[in-house]
Design a protein around this motif. Structure first.
Motif, short mmCIF file in Angstrom:
data_model
loop_
_atom_site.label_atom_id
_atom_site.label_comp_id
_atom_site.label_asym_id
_atom_site.label_seq_id
_atom_site.Cartn_x
_atom_site.Cartn_y
_atom_site.Cartn_z
N ALA A 84 0.84 -1.20 0.00
CA ALA A 84 0.00 0.00 0.00
C ALA A 84 0.87 1.25 0.00
O ALA A 84 0.62 2.21 -0.76
CB ALA A 84 -0.92 0.00 1.22
N TYR A 85 1.90 1.25 0.82
CA TYR A 85 2.84 2.38 0.91
C TYR A 85 3.49 2.64 -0.45
O TYR A 85 3.51 3.77 -0.94
CB TYR A 85 3.89 2.03 1.95
N ASP A 86 3.99 1.59 -1.07
CA ASP A 86 4.69 1.73 -2.35
C ASP A 86 3.75 2.17 -3.47
O ASP A 86 4.12 3.01 -4.31
CB ASP A 86 5.37 0.41 -2.74
N MET A 87 2.55 1.62 -3.50
CA MET A 87 1.58 2.00 -4.53
C MET A 87 1.24 3.49 -4.45
O MET A 87 1.13 4.17 -5.48
CB MET A 87 0.28 1.20 -4.36
N VAL A 88 1.07 3.98 -3.24
CA VAL A 88 0.70 5.38 -3.06
C VAL A 88 1.86 6.29 -3.47
O VAL A 88 1.67 7.27 -4.21
CB VAL A 88 0.26 5.64 -1.61
N ILE A 89 3.07 6.00 -3.01
CA ILE A 89 4.21 6.83 -3.39
C ILE A 89 4.41 6.82 -4.91
O ILE A 89 4.65 7.87 -5.52
CB ILE A 89 5.49 6.36 -2.67
N TYR A 90 4.31 5.68 -5.52
CA TYR A 90 4.50 5.55 -6.97
C TYR A 90 3.51 6.43 -7.74
O TYR A 90 3.88 7.18 -8.65
CB TYR A 90 4.31 4.08 -7.35
N GLN A 91 2.24 6.35 -7.36
CA GLN A 91 1.20 7.08 -8.08
C GLN A 91 1.20 8.58 -7.78
O GLN A 91 1.03 9.41 -8.68
CB GLN A 91 -0.17 6.46 -7.79
N VAL A 92 1.40 8.92 -6.52
CA VAL A 92 1.48 10.35 -6.17
C VAL A 92 2.67 10.98 -6.87
O VAL A 92 2.59 12.10 -7.39
CB VAL A 92 1.58 10.52 -4.63
N GLY A 93 3.79 10.26 -6.90
CA GLY A 93 4.97 10.77 -7.57
C GLY A 93 4.76 11.00 -9.05
O GLY A 93 5.25 11.98 -9.62
N ALA A 94 4.02 10.08 -9.69
CA ALA A 94 3.75 10.23 -11.12
C ALA A 94 2.94 11.49 -11.39
O ALA A 94 3.27 12.27 -12.30
CB ALA A 94 3.01 9.00 -11.63
N LEU A 95 1.88 11.71 -10.62
CA LEU A 95 1.06 12.90 -10.85
C LEU A 95 1.82 14.17 -10.48
O LEU A 95 1.70 15.20 -11.15
CB LEU A 95 -0.25 12.82 -10.07
N TYR A 96 2.63 14.07 -9.43
CA TYR A 96 3.43 15.23 -9.01
C TYR A 96 4.31 15.72 -10.16
O TYR A 96 4.47 16.93 -10.36
CB TYR A 96 4.30 14.87 -7.81
N GLY A 97 4.87 14.79 -10.92
CA GLY A 97 5.73 15.17 -12.04
C GLY A 97 4.98 16.00 -13.06
O GLY A 97 5.50 17.01 -13.56
N PHE A 98 3.75 15.62 -13.38
CA PHE A 98 2.95 16.39 -14.33
C PHE A 98 2.56 17.75 -13.78
O PHE A 98 2.59 18.76 -14.48
CB PHE A 98 1.70 15.60 -14.73
N ILE A 99 2.20 17.79 -12.50
CA ILE A 99 1.81 19.07 -11.89
C ILE A 99 3.00 20.02 -11.87
O ILE A 99 2.89 21.20 -12.22
CB ILE A 99 1.26 18.84 -10.46
N ALA A 126 -4.37 2.00 6.58
CA ALA A 126 -4.54 3.44 6.70
C ALA A 126 -3.24 4.12 7.10
O ALA A 126 -2.86 5.17 6.54
CB ALA A 126 -5.64 3.76 7.71
N LYS A 127 -2.55 3.54 8.07
CA LYS A 127 -1.29 4.11 8.53
C LYS A 127 -0.24 4.10 7.42
O LYS A 127 0.51 5.06 7.24
CB LYS A 127 -0.77 3.32 9.73
N ALA A 128 -0.19 3.02 6.65
CA ALA A 128 0.78 2.92 5.55
C ALA A 128 0.53 4.01 4.51
O ALA A 128 1.47 4.63 4.00
CB ALA A 128 0.69 1.54 4.91
N ILE A 129 -0.74 4.24 4.18
CA ILE A 129 -1.09 5.27 3.21
C ILE A 129 -0.74 6.66 3.74
O ILE A 129 -0.14 7.47 3.03
CB ILE A 129 -2.59 5.20 2.86
N ALA A 130 -1.09 6.91 4.99
CA ALA A 130 -0.80 8.22 5.58
C ALA A 130 0.70 8.50 5.63
O ALA A 130 1.16 9.60 5.32
CB ALA A 130 -1.40 8.30 6.99
N GLU A 131 1.48 7.48 5.98
CA GLU A 131 2.94 7.64 6.04
C GLU A 131 3.52 7.90 4.65
O GLU A 131 4.45 8.70 4.49
CB GLU A 131 3.58 6.42 6.68
N ALA A 132 2.97 7.23 3.63
CA ALA A 132 3.45 7.45 2.27
C ALA A 132 3.20 8.90 1.84
O ALA A 132 4.09 9.55 1.26
CB ALA A 132 2.74 6.49 1.31
N VAL A 133 2.02 9.39 2.12
CA VAL A 133 1.69 10.77 1.75
C VAL A 133 2.60 11.74 2.50
O VAL A 133 3.14 12.69 1.92
CB VAL A 133 0.20 11.07 2.06
N TYR A 134 2.80 11.49 3.79
CA TYR A 134 3.64 12.38 4.60
C TYR A 134 5.07 12.40 4.09
O TYR A 134 5.72 13.45 4.03
CB TYR A 134 3.60 11.93 6.06
#
Length: 256
Positions: A84-99, A126-134
Motif C-alpha cells: 500500500a505504501y509503495d503504490m501510493v508513493i508511486y502514483q502520487v509521484g507520477a502525478l506530481y511530475g505532471f503538476i 490506513a497508517k501505511a497510506i498516511a505515512e506514504a503521503v507524509y
C-alpha cells in the motif's frame, strides 16, 4: 456561514476509452482527484487533466488506486502495508511530475475505490497510506471517509486531513458507505442528493439506510465523475449548496 469543498474524481479516461466530462465538471468543483494510471487514466490523460484543472483554478489531488484497470479499482485485493505504501508513493509521484512540469502544486491525496474503503476500516493499511503521503510531502492534505481510520491515521502522522462525505452514496449505521454490490447503494435522484449534502454540511447528520440519523463531519463533498449524469449532478449540487448559504471553496483555503 458554513464553508465546504466540492471535489470530483477525474482523469479516468484511458487510451481510446473516454470516460466523463472533465472539462465541463471542472467549472463546478473546487478540487479534482486525478487518476494516476493504476485503476484508470494514462500519462496523456493525466497531463491533460492537470492542465485543465490549473487553467480553471481547481485544487489538484492525486487519486491512487489498486492496480485493477478491468475492475476500475473497485474490487478489494489482499495487499500488505508495504505494498500500500509503495503504490501510493508511486502514483502520487507520477502525478506530481505532471503538476510540477505545468507550474502547479499538488493540494491533496485521496485514495480511490477499494483502497479507500479498505483504509477506512483497516488501521494498518490506513497508517501505511498516511505515512506514504507524509513522506512525499507533509504539507499535503489527506482526504478520507468522515470518521474513518484513514482520517485518524492522517492526523496521527501529522498531516492535515479532510473528512469526506458523498453526494451520491447511501450510508450504513456504522458510518461506512453502502457497498456498490448492494441495493440502494447509489443515490440517483438529484433532489435527494442535494438534501443529503446540505444536511450533512449544515447539521452534521445523515440518515442511514437503517432509518436513523448518524453524526458526520463534512469538510469536502465528493461527486463521482464517471456517473451518467455527473455534470448535471455537479451543477445541481453546487446550486443547492449556494441556495442554502453554504460557501464553496478549495479545501486548502478552509483548512488554513
Amino acid at each position: 456561514m458554513k464553508t465546504i469543498d466540492l471535489n470530483c474524481d477525474l482523469g479516468e479516461s484511458f487510451g481510446t476509452y473516454q470516460k466523463g466530462r472533465d472539462e465541463e465538471i471542472l467549472d463546478y468543483v473546487t478540487s479534482a482527484n486525478i487518476a494516476c494510471g493504476f485503476h484508470a487514466g494514462d500519462p496523456s490523460v493525466m497531463r491533460k487533466t492537470v492542465k485543465l484543472a490549473l487553467e480553471k483554478g481547481v485544487g489538484i489531488g492525486a487519486h491512487p488506486g489498486l492496480p485493477d484497470l478491468i475492475g476500475f479499482g473497485r474490487r478489494p485485493m489482499q495487499i500488505s502495508p508495504d505494498e500500500a505504501y509503495d503504490m501510493v508513493i508511486y502514483q502520487v509521484g507520477a502525478l506530481y511530475g505532471f503538476i510540477k512540469s505545468e507550474g502547479g502544486a499538488m493540494q491533496h491525496v485521496k485514495p480511490h475505490g477499494a483502497l479507500y474503503n479498505m483504509a477506512a476500516k483497516d488501521e494498518v493499511i490506513a497508517k501505511a497510506i498516511a505515512e506514504a503521503v507524509y513522506k512525499v510531502n507533509p504539507e499535503l492534505i489527506l482526504f478520507g471517509l468522515s470518521g474513518s481510520q484513514l482520517v485518524k491515521a492522517g492526523r496521527q502522522t501529522g498531516l492535515k486531513t479532510a473528512n469526506e462525505v458523498f453526494s451520491d452514496r447511501t450510508y450504513q449505521q456504522d458510518g461506512s458507505l453502502t457497498p456498490r454490490t448492494e441495493e440502494n447503494a447509489l443515490i440517483v435522484e438529484e433532489e435527494q442528493s442535494v438534501s443529503q449534502v446540505v444536511r450533512m454540511a449544515k447539521e452534521g447528520k445523515v440518515n442511514c439506510l437503517q432509518g436513523m440519523d448518524i453524526p458526520i463531519e463534512a469538510d469536502t463533498i465528493c461527486i463521482h465523475g464517471d456517473g451518467a449524469h455527473a455534470l448535471e449532478f455537479a451543477q445541481t449540487i453546487r446550486a443547492g449548496l449556494t441556495e442554502s448559504e453554504i460557501t464553496i471553496e478549495r479545501i486548502e483555503k478552509s483548512l488554513k
